[in-house]
Design an enzyme around this catalytic site. Structure first.
Site, PDB file in Angstrom:
ATOM      1  N   SER A 174       0.812  -1.221   0.000  1.00  0.00           N
ATOM      2  CA  SER A 174       0.000   0.000   0.000  1.00  0.00           C
ATOM      3  C   SER A 174       0.844   1.270   0.000  1.00  0.00           C
ATOM      4  O   SER A 174       0.352   2.339  -0.392  1.00  0.00           O
ATOM      5  CB  SER A 174      -0.944   0.008   1.206  1.00  0.00           C
ATOM      6  OG  SER A 174      -0.212  -0.148   2.415  1.00  0.00           O
ATOM      7  N   ASP A 426      -3.318   6.185  11.726  1.00  0.00           N
ATOM      8  CA  ASP A 426      -2.453   5.689  10.645  1.00  0.00           C
ATOM      9  C   ASP A 426      -1.178   6.517  10.647  1.00  0.00           C
ATOM     10  O   ASP A 426      -1.187   7.684  10.233  1.00  0.00           O
ATOM     11  CB  ASP A 426      -3.161   5.798   9.292  1.00  0.00           C
ATOM     12  CG  ASP A 426      -2.308   5.275   8.131  1.00  0.00           C
ATOM     13  OD1 ASP A 426      -1.139   4.896   8.376  1.00  0.00           O
ATOM     14  OD2 ASP A 426      -2.800   5.251   6.990  1.00  0.00           O
ATOM     15  N   HIS A 429       1.194   5.408   6.424  1.00  0.00           N
ATOM     16  CA  HIS A 429       0.936   6.010   5.116  1.00  0.00           C
ATOM     17  C   HIS A 429       1.047   7.523   5.214  1.00  0.00           C
ATOM     18  O   HIS A 429       1.203   8.079   6.298  1.00  0.00           O
ATOM     19  CB  HIS A 429      -0.440   5.592   4.611  1.00  0.00           C
ATOM     20  CG  HIS A 429      -0.584   4.105   4.457  1.00  0.00           C
ATOM     21  ND1 HIS A 429      -1.071   3.302   5.466  1.00  0.00           N
ATOM     22  CD2 HIS A 429      -0.288   3.290   3.419  1.00  0.00           C
ATOM     23  CE1 HIS A 429      -1.074   2.045   5.061  1.00  0.00           C
ATOM     24  NE2 HIS A 429      -0.598   2.003   3.821  1.00  0.00           N
TER      25      HIS A 429
END
Length: 456
Positions: A174, A426, A429
């Protein structure tokens, strides 16, 4: 000077200077003549002197002081420097050879990103921090500054022109998808893409820029090798990873690619069972299940990277490969599933703040060891087609660039104080726009520098 004395004698005035009008006229005329002759004599003496006139100063590469920006070539070329494409091309000629572009600091950049979360439709909801309510915007106004030189800003027009009739593929997890979305947002300010393909979950995708016949793709392959996570639609509790079989999702397409950005990542830290030669050989974090040998994630990571690098280094493979290093996370006071958070609003500075976790350090060490083994072997025979895209250090310095709690819209709405720490963060990312946009500056410089080396 004798000539000056004679001139002075010839107009010497005797008696009072205030005599008759006739005398005064003579005095005036003789004075004018005196000064004219003085001027002529002075010019005659100076122009016949042995002293050289002041030379016209002309800059040369040797006379110029060292230029930390790498732009010295611009002042010495007849090409038009009004074009951003020319500036980027010329500037980059000296950058990678003058300094390590992967070591430096983040410096203020009032101009900010070249796109916004409004002007780009390719931002995944989880990384659309501003749309999700993140209140601060200072994290958008920094750029990467290598320690000993300037790095040219990414020029989307020039990049698309260089990629005409080419195919660039991102292979990985990702974070690779995060990176390709950043690149799409920048390039779409020049031309919007056509969607060519996507898998059922939109994890693997292909786009094309029609005016340039440039194809861009991302291939979901978090282990880079064959991995089984589901059986009959039911997820395995332990992922089965075949350490001796590359993932055909990307190897079957590899012949089409001109450029590849490939990377491993955090998936190797998951509970996994290792298969080699159709036999279970061990595991990572299997906690004694079925009496399997605990070999650890470093064993599997080294095995996989060796297999991948051997494949891409094969002489019959044309693609230029950028091997991207690991991305550190910035979870504090826990991990993603144990209350970890990232609420910083400023970058770290090199050498004084921020330490990588032991897992990231170990994975990076393996990446560098296996990369240098490959390039050393290649250099003994022919030019290497693999280069390092080392984004680890620059990423470590940006704890402020993650979505944190803003992976969802308005994450704290309706929550009481005691419930705030239950919001999942998160811290791996990157927000878009955000620090990951600067990865493209490095990527382009590495790609252009490799092309120059191949031509030489």
């Amino acid at each position: 000077m004798d000539s000056l004395r004679l001139i002075s004698k010839s107009i010497k005035i005797e008696g009072t200077p205030f005599g008759s009008s006739h005398q005064r006229n003579q005095i005036f005329l003789k004075s004018v003549a005196f000064f004219l002759l003085i001027g002529l004599a002075y010019r005659f003496l100076i122009t016949n002197s042995t002293v050289s006139p002041v030379p016209t100063v002309r800059s040369s590469p040797e006379s110029l002081p060292p230029d930390p920006s790498g732009l010295t070539a611009i002042t010495q070329t007849s090409a038009s420097v009004d074009s951003p494409a020319n500036i980027t091309t010329i500037a980059s000629q000296n950058v990678s050879t003058k300094c390590d572009i992967f070591i430096g600091n983040w410096v203020p950049d009032p101009s900010g990103p070249i796109y916004t979360n409004v002007s780009c439709r390719h931002i995944q909801d989880y990384q659309n921090c501003l749309k999700n309510g993140r209140p601060d915007v200072n994290y958008l106004r920094w750029r990467w500054q290598p320690r000993d030189c300037d790095l040219p800003r990414f020029n989307p027009e020039q990049f698309l022109d260089n990629m005409r009739n080419k195919w660039l593929a991102f292979i990985g997890d990702s974070i690779s998808r995060n990176h390709v979305q950043s690149l799409l947002c920048i390039l779409s300010q020049v031309e919007e893409v056509e969607d060519i393909f996507h898998d059922k979950e939109y994890k693997s995708r292909i786009w094309r820029f029609p005016s340039y016949n440039f194809t861009l793709s991302v291939i979901w392959s978090p282990f880079l090798v064959k991995a089984e996570t589901f059986e009959n639609g039911v997820p395995f509790s332990d992922i089965r990873v075949h350490l001796d079989k590359l993932d055909q999702k990307w190897t079957d397409q590899y012949i089409n690619f001109d450029y590849v950005v490939i990377s491993g990542g955090k998936w190797f830290l998951k509970t996994t069972i290792f298969h080699e030669n159709s036999t279970v050989t061990g595991c990572h974090y299997c906690q004694g299940k079925n009496n399997m040998t605990e070999l650890g994630y470093l064993y599997s990571y080294r095995k996989v990277l060796r297999l991948v690098l051997d494949f891409v280094a094969e002489p019959n493979h044309k693609a230029q490969v950028l091997f991207r290093t690991t991305t550190p996370d910035h979870f504090e006071n826990g991990e993603w599933d144990s209350g970890g958070f990232c609420n910083r609003t400023m970058p770290f500075t090199e050498g004084s703040e921020g330490e990588m976790k032991s897992e990231d350090v170990s994975m990076r060490d393996i990446e560098l060891e296996e990369f240098y083994k490959t390039t050393t072997t290649q250099q003994e025979g022919s030019n290497s087609n693999i280069v390092l895209l080392d984004t680890t250090s620059m990423s470590l310095l940006r704890p402020d660039g993650h979505p944190g709690p803003y992976r969802y819209p308005n994450p704290f709405a309706g929550l009481k104080n005691k419930e705030l720490n239950q919001v999942q963060n998160d811290c791996l990312h990157w927000c878009l726009p955000g620090p990951i946009d600067s990865w493209n500056d490095l990527m382009v410089e590495v790609m252009l520098n490799r092309e120059r080396q191949r031509r030489e």
